[in-house]
Design a protein around this motif. Structure first.
Motif, short mmCIF file in Angstrom:
data_model
loop_
_atom_site.label_atom_id
_atom_site.label_comp_id
_atom_site.label_asym_id
_atom_site.label_seq_id
_atom_site.Cartn_x
_atom_site.Cartn_y
_atom_site.Cartn_z
N LEU A 1 -2.17 2.11 -4.72
CA LEU A 1 -1.83 3.02 -5.12
C LEU A 1 -2.54 4.37 -4.58
CD1 LEU A 1 1.43 4.97 -6.00
CD2 LEU A 1 0.16 4.10 -7.67
N SER A 2 -2.09 5.55 -3.65
CA SER A 2 -2.76 6.89 -4.37
C SER A 2 -1.42 8.15 -3.91
CB SER A 2 -3.16 7.09 -2.43
OG SER A 2 -4.15 8.32 -2.43
N LEU A 3 -2.40 8.72 -5.45
CA LEU A 3 -0.77 10.14 -5.20
C LEU A 3 -1.85 11.29 -5.50
CD1 LEU A 3 0.72 8.29 -8.85
CD2 LEU A 3 2.00 8.18 -6.60
N ASP A 4 -1.37 12.30 -5.53
CA ASP A 4 -2.02 13.41 -5.01
C ASP A 4 -1.06 14.45 -4.40
OD1 ASP A 4 -3.79 15.89 -4.53
OD2 ASP A 4 -4.20 15.22 -2.09
N THR A 5 -1.56 15.30 -5.58
CA THR A 5 -0.66 17.29 -5.76
C THR A 5 -1.35 17.73 -5.61
OG1 THR A 5 0.94 17.42 -7.51
CG2 THR A 5 -0.19 16.73 -8.34
N VAL A 6 -1.16 19.49 -4.59
CA VAL A 6 -1.74 20.34 -5.24
C VAL A 6 -1.48 20.84 -6.53
CG1 VAL A 6 -2.53 22.32 -4.45
CG2 VAL A 6 -2.21 20.57 -3.16
N SER A 7 -1.25 21.90 -6.74
CA SER A 7 0.75 21.99 -8.24
C SER A 7 1.50 21.12 -9.03
CB SER A 7 0.80 23.59 -7.69
OG SER A 7 1.41 24.07 -8.57
N GLY A 8 1.17 20.28 -9.20
CA GLY A 8 2.46 19.58 -9.74
C GLY A 8 1.21 18.87 -11.11
N VAL B 1 -5.86 2.48 -7.47
CA VAL B 1 -5.32 3.34 -8.24
C VAL B 1 -6.26 4.94 -8.17
CG1 VAL B 1 -3.64 4.68 -9.69
CG2 VAL B 1 -3.58 2.69 -10.01
N ASN B 2 -5.47 5.87 -6.80
CA ASN B 2 -6.56 7.16 -7.31
C ASN B 2 -5.44 7.95 -7.06
OD1 ASN B 2 -7.79 8.96 -5.71
ND2 ASN B 2 -9.03 7.35 -4.34
N ALA B 3 -5.96 8.59 -8.09
CA ALA B 3 -4.69 9.80 -8.32
C ALA B 3 -5.60 11.23 -8.46
CB ALA B 3 -3.88 9.57 -9.62
N SER B 4 -4.74 11.71 -8.03
CA SER B 4 -5.81 13.38 -8.17
C SER B 4 -4.07 15.38 -7.65
CB SER B 4 -6.64 13.75 -6.57
OG SER B 4 -6.01 14.26 -5.86
N SER C 1 0.77 -1.17 -0.37
CA SER C 1 0.37 -0.15 -0.10
C SER C 1 0.62 1.32 0.47
CB SER C 1 -1.04 -0.29 1.16
OG SER C 1 -2.10 1.16 0.80
N THR C 2 0.54 1.91 -0.58
CA THR C 2 1.42 3.22 -1.11
C THR C 2 0.90 4.07 -1.34
OG1 THR C 2 2.72 1.59 -2.53
CG2 THR C 2 3.51 3.95 -2.76
N SER C 3 1.20 5.26 -0.58
CA SER C 3 0.32 6.79 -0.83
C SER C 3 1.88 8.38 -0.59
CB SER C 3 -0.32 6.92 0.36
OG SER C 3 -0.02 7.41 1.90
N ALA C 4 1.25 8.69 -1.71
CA ALA C 4 1.87 10.04 -1.64
C ALA C 4 1.76 11.16 -2.25
CB ALA C 4 2.91 9.73 -3.28
N ARG D 1 -7.04 -7.96 -14.12
CA ARG D 1 -8.82 -7.52 -14.02
C ARG D 1 -9.35 -7.82 -12.27
NH1 ARG D 1 -7.67 -11.78 -17.75
NH2 ARG D 1 -8.50 -11.82 -19.67
N GLY D 2 -10.27 -7.01 -12.19
CA GLY D 2 -10.20 -6.45 -11.37
C GLY D 2 -9.99 -4.98 -10.21
N SER D 3 -9.06 -4.38 -11.02
CA SER D 3 -8.76 -3.51 -11.02
C SER D 3 -9.80 -2.05 -11.01
CB SER D 3 -7.89 -2.78 -11.41
OG SER D 3 -7.78 -2.82 -13.13
N ASP D 4 -9.64 -1.31 -10.25
CA ASP D 4 -10.21 0.18 -9.64
C ASP D 4 -9.58 1.61 -9.62
OD1 ASP D 4 -12.60 1.77 -8.75
OD2 ASP D 4 -12.77 0.90 -6.99
N ILE D 5 -9.29 1.93 -10.71
CA ILE D 5 -8.37 3.37 -11.82
C ILE D 5 -9.38 4.21 -10.88
CG2 ILE D 5 -6.65 3.86 -12.99
CD1 ILE D 5 -7.59 0.68 -14.05
N ARG D 6 -9.37 5.75 -10.77
CA ARG D 6 -9.79 6.58 -10.36
C ARG D 6 -8.96 7.97 -10.73
NH1 ARG D 6 -15.35 6.69 -8.73
NH2 ARG D 6 -15.45 3.72 -8.07
#
Length: 277
Positions: free
Chosen positions: A152-159, A171-174, A133-136, A188-193
């Motif tokens: 995997l969770s990726l989050d950036t405000v300005s970038g 995958v959760n990227a914003s 489990s990775t969150s950045a 199969r079965g992946s969840d990408i947002r």
């Protein structure tokens, strides 16, 4: 309880087992790698503020002794940053629990298989070959993930958010102000947002993917390389849905001020990449 106060270049090799890693640095370069050998800490550069290294009950801590007050961003970058700058490389067992914080600088994490949390205020994050489990999170700067699996969770405000060769199941990227670029090779079965407020989203998936897809944009254009999804840059299309293959996974991409593009990658290209030494 071994502990060190380091005020210059030094290598510390740890004979005791390490089960968790906690790093809190102010400025500089931080590299963390999972390894099969003994844990070690390499400090190649230490400015006027020392680094504290401590190992207690399997928990390895590497940190600046205290955070300075924030007198203002420009003064911070011009003065305090130089006083607290440090270049640190840490090798730990791959399955450790890792909590990594850096205020200003570049952070690289590779080869870790446990739970990893990364937090950078201003700089750059690079993640390579992580599992588990990775969150950045980064406030100002890009975050890149290469060959990352698990959650995997990726989050950036300005970038910008860049994700390549991903086998992550979730995958959760914003990003608030920046683009998202993804090259996915998901089971199969992946969840990408994927979510972008001010920026575009570009996703490339294998042509034999099994995904239920929804693409949305408020003021941009939707383009799809799959006839099952639609879009194709037609003006006025703001919400496109469809199913690829069996649709066992999910892909959800939403941009507020920007375009959304779904591209197809030939299966042969993916197989060729896997055969490379």
């Amino acid at each position: 309880m071994p502990n060190w106060t380091v005020d210059g270049p030094q290598r510390i090799t740890l004979d005791e087992p390490v089960t968790s890693l906690n790093v809190s640095l102010i400025s500089g370069q931080l590299n963390v790698v999972g390894t099969d050998g003994p844990a070690r800490v390499d400090l190649t550069r230490v400015s006027s503020r020392p680094i504290l290294v401590e190992l207690r009950d399997g928990r390895l801590t590497v940190r600046h002794p205290r955070r300075p007050k924030w007198p203002g961003l420009l003064w911070w970058l011009g003065q305090l940053g130089r006083r607290f700058r440090a270049d640190v490389s840490i090798a730990v067992p791959a399955d450790v629990l890792a909590d990594l914080e850096l205020v200003d600088g570049a952070l690289v994490a590779s080869g870790l298989r446990g739970q990893t949390r990364v937090d950078v205020t201003s700089g750059r994050i690079a993640l390579m070959g992580l599992r588990g489990s990775t969150s950045a999170r980064i406030v100002s700067g890009p975050v890149e993930a290469l060959g990352v699996g698990g959650d995997l969770s990726l989050d950036t405000v300005s970038g910008e958010v860049i994700l390549a060769d991903s086998t992550a199941e979730r995958v959760n990227a914003s990003t608030v102000s920046g683009a998202i670029t993804c090259d996915l090779d998901n089971p199969r079965g992946s969840d990408i947002r994927l979510t972008a407020i001010s920026g575009s989203i570009t996703v490339r998936v294998r042509e034999d993917s099994d995904l239920a897809v929804r693409l949305m944009t408020t003021s941009g254009r939707i383009t799809s390389g799959f006839p099952q999804i639609g879009g194709s840059g037609i003006p006025g299309v703001r919400d496109s849905r469809g199913v690829l293959g069996a649709g066992t996974g999910k892909l959800w991409a939403s941009a507020t001020s920007g375009s959304v593009a779904l591209l197809s990658r030939p299966v042969a290209a993916a197989e060729d990449l896997e055969e490379l030494p």
